[in-house]
Scaffold this active site. Structure first.
Site, PDB file in Angstrom:
ATOM      1  N   LYS A  30      27.054 -10.529  36.044  1.00  0.00           N
ATOM      2  CA  LYS A  30      26.063 -10.733  37.101  1.00  0.00           C
ATOM      3  C   LYS A  30      25.389 -12.101  37.031  1.00  0.00           C
ATOM      4  O   LYS A  30      25.105 -12.698  38.070  1.00  0.00           O
ATOM      5  CB  LYS A  30      25.001  -9.637  37.063  1.00  0.00           C
ATOM      6  N   GLU A 218      17.774  -8.442  37.646  1.00  0.00           N
ATOM      7  CA  GLU A 218      17.288  -7.191  37.034  1.00  0.00           C
ATOM      8  C   GLU A 218      16.367  -6.441  37.998  1.00  0.00           C
ATOM      9  O   GLU A 218      15.284  -5.966  37.631  1.00  0.00           O
ATOM     10  CB  GLU A 218      16.554  -7.486  35.714  1.00  0.00           C
ATOM     11  N   GLN A 248      20.810   1.468  34.964  1.00  0.00           N
ATOM     12  CA  GLN A 248      20.150   0.860  33.813  1.00  0.00           C
ATOM     13  C   GLN A 248      18.635   0.767  33.998  1.00  0.00           C
ATOM     14  O   GLN A 248      17.976  -0.061  33.378  1.00  0.00           O
ATOM     15  CB  GLN A 248      20.745  -0.529  33.535  1.00  0.00           C
TER      16      GLN A 248
END
Length: 718
Positions: A30, A218, A248
């Protein structure tokens, strides 16, 4: 820049959609996609570099992204706004906070500064840490701020409850002291920025026009106030590109909300979702095992990680008689792997809770294996580093928090009574404590002479700073002139002296990289910098909680303590399906930290934390059986069912046993048997399930679940 990207990664880089959600699985590259996207925008003249904003959540991630973009775009890459969300808020507030009645040179408070204010509050209010811990008080203050509960409202909510009233009093003192210091804590940086955008549309419009493309890394970890800030900056016209993985989301306990990434396509419509599911980190067996676990969660974006990695080595599941045997086995296995060429630093032990490290540490010590506790005392949080930085703060602003920390370090004979005198004068004159010391004669004799010398020393440093002396030389001067270096040398504090040398080196690197920056900007950077790691190059096994492992990867991972009530944790399971799904996400994160080999270990025996025999984690049973190899002994809730190995032999080797576990009770007990227990007396067996007897005892004991083979339990002769 599109070379070495797979098809989905390329699609994510070149998309023309205005709103984009990238669901990036663990190890799917990512950061490469995000940095390539920024470079693509610049190269194709879709945005000027200074119109591109990229928000991360750690300084480490921000620095890594800056380095990558700089390598790809050279000079133009350095103009991109890449920072943590807190650093971004500092930059926004430095420009416009005056409209909120605050000066631009406000102080950014760190955790030590917060505790210093609490110490003052506790002293004035007559409180002690046994009645209200600092961490509880800070949690209370943070929660109130996050919900925008004023001090007045906090008193109303407290009512007549003494404990809540004490918290409200501490909250009031804390806020008043902050205002007097013109200081903001980390919560305030976000809250004040959002409040400013709500109240002043012209300020918001200015910042919306500053950026045309907003990127958030994130994204699964953001909370509601962070999301509001992002939505403010996005406005009606800016492009928004978010990267994250709902699987996550493991920080809900500190505000992260998985609903934000799940509902992004509703809030930003029309939205293009691109899934990155090719993993470049782990083996097929590890990924298949992790996939088979996480698929049990209902609330997620469907994806399945895959890899072209050729390895077919299975996940090893090891069952042991106790946590001591578990630790010994892990240490022995690590020694073997190290002899085979795997570096200590490439091995990690992950656990759900910190208390689980005790047995592991002992096992590693017995085997003479070097280890470190990741997330121990961080570099900038060490006492000597804090002290040195507070000396530098005296040069910039001489705030009270810095002064009270270092006024008597090294000892100058100024005790608490002297500090109280200075503080009282400062309150009386409505000035800082340093100004009170500088402008007034507060003592007679030796104490006043000490104060005069201290002020003279600070003013000399300030003069040097005004003359343009380099920051690292200023730091060296402060450490020497203050007597701090001599104090450490006299005490033979070699390690602490080396830490100070590393700080000087850090400052020197800062001045080389940012030649136009000031001491104030360095201190601002350090106050926000919480994850500088001094262990990355160390030759040691790393021990850490699964939460601390997020974003890291290791060749070999040992996931230990896999018992129900531990992982998943007892507390989380009390939160029902929501809590269990978060625990499963946490286990998924732990498994996907491993690159080549994953070991999952579970001890048997009795748990004094859980106050019951240990049971195998339900997560182990959710892992696809074909990905696992089972070794060690099979247990019936703590007591080994088969002893194909001698657990008393120091040189034992684990052997493979048949599964599933034997269901028949070896105790000879059955339903309706009358039994006698050493403590609870006579009882009747209601049922036997997987070695655990459910027994009804007379009042007041009631129904108990006891290991059927427990020595305190005997069948009554008929």
């Amino acid at each position: 820049m599109l070379n070495n990207l797979n098809n989905n990664q390329k699609k994510a880089v070149v998309t023309n959609s205005r709103y984009v959600r990238i669901i990036a699985g663990a190890g799917s590259g990512k950061t490469r996609v995000l940095t390539s996207r920024i470079a693509w925008l610049i190269k194709n003249k879709m945005a000027f570099p200074n119109q591109i904003l990229a928000i991360t959540f750690t300084n480490k991630a921000a620095n890594e992204m800056k380095e990558r973009v700089s390598r790809m775009m050279e000079q133009t890459g350095t103009m991109v706004w890449i920072s943590t969300i807190h650093s971004l808020c500092v930059r926004i507030l430095r420009e416009d906070i005056v409209c909120m009645g605050m000066p631009r040179n406000f102080t950014v408070m760190d955790a030590d500064d917060q505790k210093a204010i609490l110490k003052e509050a506790y002293k004035e209010l007559g409180l002690d840490k046994t009645s209200l811990s600092f961490s509880s008080a800070l949690d209370y203050i943070s929660a109130n701020k996050g919900e925008e509960i004023t001090v007045e409202r906090a008193y109303l909510l407290a009512g007549q409850l003494p404990g809540e009233k004490r918290k409200a009093q501490v909250y009031e003192y804390y806020v008043k002291r902050q205002n007097a210091l013109y200081a903001l804590d980390f919560d305030d940086l976000l809250l004040v920025s959002v409040r400013m955008f709500r109240q002043f549309p012209e300020v918001l419009s200015k910042w919306q026009k500053r950026f045309t493309h907003i990127h958030v890394d994130e994204f699964q970890d953001i909370d509601k106030i962070q999301y509001e800030l992002i939505r403010h900056l996005a406005g009606l016209y800016n492009d928004v590109y978010v990267v994250g993985d709902p699987d996550q989301t493991i920080y809900t306990w500190r505000g992260a909300d998985v609903n934000i990434i799940m509902n992004f396509e509703k809030d930003f419509d029309p939205c293009e979702t691109i899934i990155l599911n090719e993993n470049y980190r782990s083996t097929p067996q590890i990924l298949e095992g992790a996939n088979s676990l996480i698929v049990n969660n209902r609330y997620r974006v469907e994806k399945e990680l895959f890899t072209s990695n050729p390895s077919q080595e299975k996940i090893t599941h090891y069952s042991s008689a106790s946590d001591e045997y578990e630790a010994r086995w892990i240490a022995t296995k690590m020694s073997e792997l190290h002899k085979q060429g795997i570096a200590w630093r490439d091995m990690a032990v992950l656990y759900r809770s910190n208390y689980l490290s005790r047995a592991i540490e002992k096992g590693l010590l017995d085997e003479h294996i070097p280890y470190i506790i990741f997330g121990g005392v961080k570099f900038y949080e060490r006492a000597e580093i804090k002290d040195a930085l507070c000396y530098l703060r005296m040069i910039c602003g001489a705030d009270d928090l810095a002064l009270t920390r270092i006024l008597n370090k090294p000892k100058r004979g100024l005790g608490n009574k002297s500090i109280d005198t200075i503080l009282s004068k400062a309150k009386e004159e409505q000035c800082s404590m340093y100004e009170a010391m500088k402008n007034h004669k507060l003592f007679t004799g030796k104490n006043q002479k000490t104060i005069d010398e201290f002020v003279k020393m600070i003013e000399r440093w300030r003069q040097k700073a005004n003359e343009g002396i380099e920051i690292f030389k200023l730091l060296e001067m402060a450490i020497d002139d203050s007597g701090y270096r001599s104090m450490l040398e006299d005490d033979k504090e070699i390690e602490r002296l080396e830490n100070l040398k590393e700080l000087i080196n850090d400052v020197q690197n800062f001045t080389v990289n940012y030649p136009e920056s000031s001491l104030d900007e360095y201190l601002q950077l350090v106050s926000l910098y919480g994850d500088k790691s001094e262990i990355e190059m160390g030759q040691a096994v790393q021990l850490m909680t699964v939460h601390a492992s997020k974003g890291l990867e290791f060749d070999t991972v040992f996931l230990c303590g896999m018992n129900d009530g531990v992982f998943p944790s007892e507390r989380s399971m009390q939160d029902g399906l929501k809590g269990l799904e978060e625990e499963r996400r946490l286990a998924y994160v732990a498994m996907t930290r491993a690159k080549r080999k994953l070991y999952i270990t579970e001890p048997g025996g009795f748990s004094y934390i859980l106050q019951r025999p240990r049971m195998k984690s339900r997560f182990i049973d959710e892992i696809e059986e074909s990905t696992l190899e089972h070794i060690g002994a099979t247990f019936d809730y703590g007591k080994p069912k088969e002893y194909n190995i001698s657990l008393l032999d120091d040189n034992f080797e684990p052997v493979r046993l048949q599964r599933p576990m034997e269901k028949k009770s070896r105790s000879g007990l059955k339903a309706n048997d009358i039994v006698i227990h050493g403590v609870f007396g006579e009882g009747i067996v209601l049922s036997i399930k997987e070695g655990l007897a459910e027994i009804a005892f007379p009042f007041p004991h009631g129904i108990k679940k006891i290991l059927a083979t427990h020595p305190s339990l005997k069948k009554k002769n008929s």
